[in-house]
Enzyme design. Sequence first.
Site, PDB file in Angstrom:
ATOM      1  N   LEU A   5      23.856   2.142 -13.426  1.00  0.00           N
ATOM      2  CA  LEU A   5      24.672   0.946 -13.224  1.00  0.00           C
ATOM      3  C   LEU A   5      24.019  -0.286 -13.844  1.00  0.00           C
ATOM      4  O   LEU A   5      22.801  -0.408 -13.848  1.00  0.00           O
ATOM      5  CB  LEU A   5      24.884   0.689 -11.726  1.00  0.00           C
ATOM      6  CG  LEU A   5      25.236   1.888 -10.832  1.00  0.00           C
ATOM      7  CD1 LEU A   5      25.397   1.432  -9.387  1.00  0.00           C
ATOM      8  CD2 LEU A   5      26.493   2.591 -11.325  1.00  0.00           C
ATOM      9  N   CYS A   6      24.845  -1.201 -14.361  1.00  0.00           N
ATOM     10  CA  CYS A   6      24.382  -2.515 -14.791  1.00  0.00           C
ATOM     11  C   CYS A   6      23.403  -2.397 -15.960  1.00  0.00           C
ATOM     12  O   CYS A   6      23.764  -1.910 -17.018  1.00  0.00           O
ATOM     13  CB  CYS A   6      23.771  -3.239 -13.582  1.00  0.00           C
ATOM     14  SG  CYS A   6      23.366  -4.973 -13.831  1.00  0.00           S
ATOM     15  N   ILE A   7      22.144  -2.798 -15.795  1.00  0.00           N
ATOM     16  CA  ILE A   7      21.145  -2.714 -16.860  1.00  0.00           C
ATOM     17  C   ILE A   7      20.458  -1.347 -16.879  1.00  0.00           C
ATOM     18  O   ILE A   7      19.770  -1.003 -17.847  1.00  0.00           O
ATOM     19  CB  ILE A   7      20.099  -3.852 -16.735  1.00  0.00           C
ATOM     20  CG1 ILE A   7      19.234  -3.995 -17.999  1.00  0.00           C
ATOM     21  CG2 ILE A   7      19.218  -3.633 -15.501  1.00  0.00           C
ATOM     22  CD1 ILE A   7      20.003  -4.343 -19.267  1.00  0.00           C
ATOM     23  N   THR A  56      28.261   2.203 -16.033  1.00  0.00           N
ATOM     24  CA  THR A  56      29.261   1.152 -15.808  1.00  0.00           C
ATOM     25  C   THR A  56      28.554  -0.202 -15.816  1.00  0.00           C
ATOM     26  O   THR A  56      27.414  -0.300 -15.377  1.00  0.00           O
ATOM     27  CB  THR A  56      30.022   1.386 -14.482  1.00  0.00           C
ATOM     28  OG1 THR A  56      31.121   0.463 -14.393  1.00  0.00           O
ATOM     29  CG2 THR A  56      29.135   1.208 -13.267  1.00  0.00           C
TER      30      THR A  56
END
Length: 216
Positions: free
Chosen positions: A134-136, A189
Amino acid sequence: MKQVAIILSGCGVFDGAEIHESVLTMLHLERQGARYQCFAPDIEQHHVINHLTGEEQDEQRNVRVEAARIARGDVASLDTLDASAFDALILPGGFGVAKNLSDFAFKGAQSSILAAVKESCQAFNQLGKPIAYLCIAPALIGHIHPAGTLATIGNDEATAQAVEALGASHVNCGVADIVVDDTHKVISTPAYMLAGSISEASTGIEKAVQKLLEFA
């Protein structure tokens, strides 16, 4: 009931795990009928950030001790993570991923990754078990998975170039969507790389968790 491991990188968006992403991960896993166990490396954080002012603090904190704040005390040492005991793995974002689990925040395309994180993720991969980033956290994909594995951090051009330089194949993605590499069972994502609110982050995370459990 599916058993999912979660790797946390501390507590707090600027120096640890992103709290909203971590909690949403747990919530969506539970809502979709899975159980989870949190893990974190027993190491010192890169640094400590005052989340009120954004300034660095002159103190030291331990990644696992901080992650215990999110996990309500129940966080095992990453060294004890046995991929054979779980059906899937998920890594929430936050700068802790890029500062504690790796040095991507400072070195980008020249970054390296914590050995325990690489070994844990590759163990899941080798057993054919899915992983969601997720994210980074998708910035770690090139360090872990075969060259060309699909990944997204959203649409930030400079970060996407660094992800590609590390070996992953970046796909631009909206906040509510996911990118899936069916061959390697890798899901990513953007979450708070793009999200402007907790509900926006939730939409993509829910889809990522759903796909993770489908693969599992």
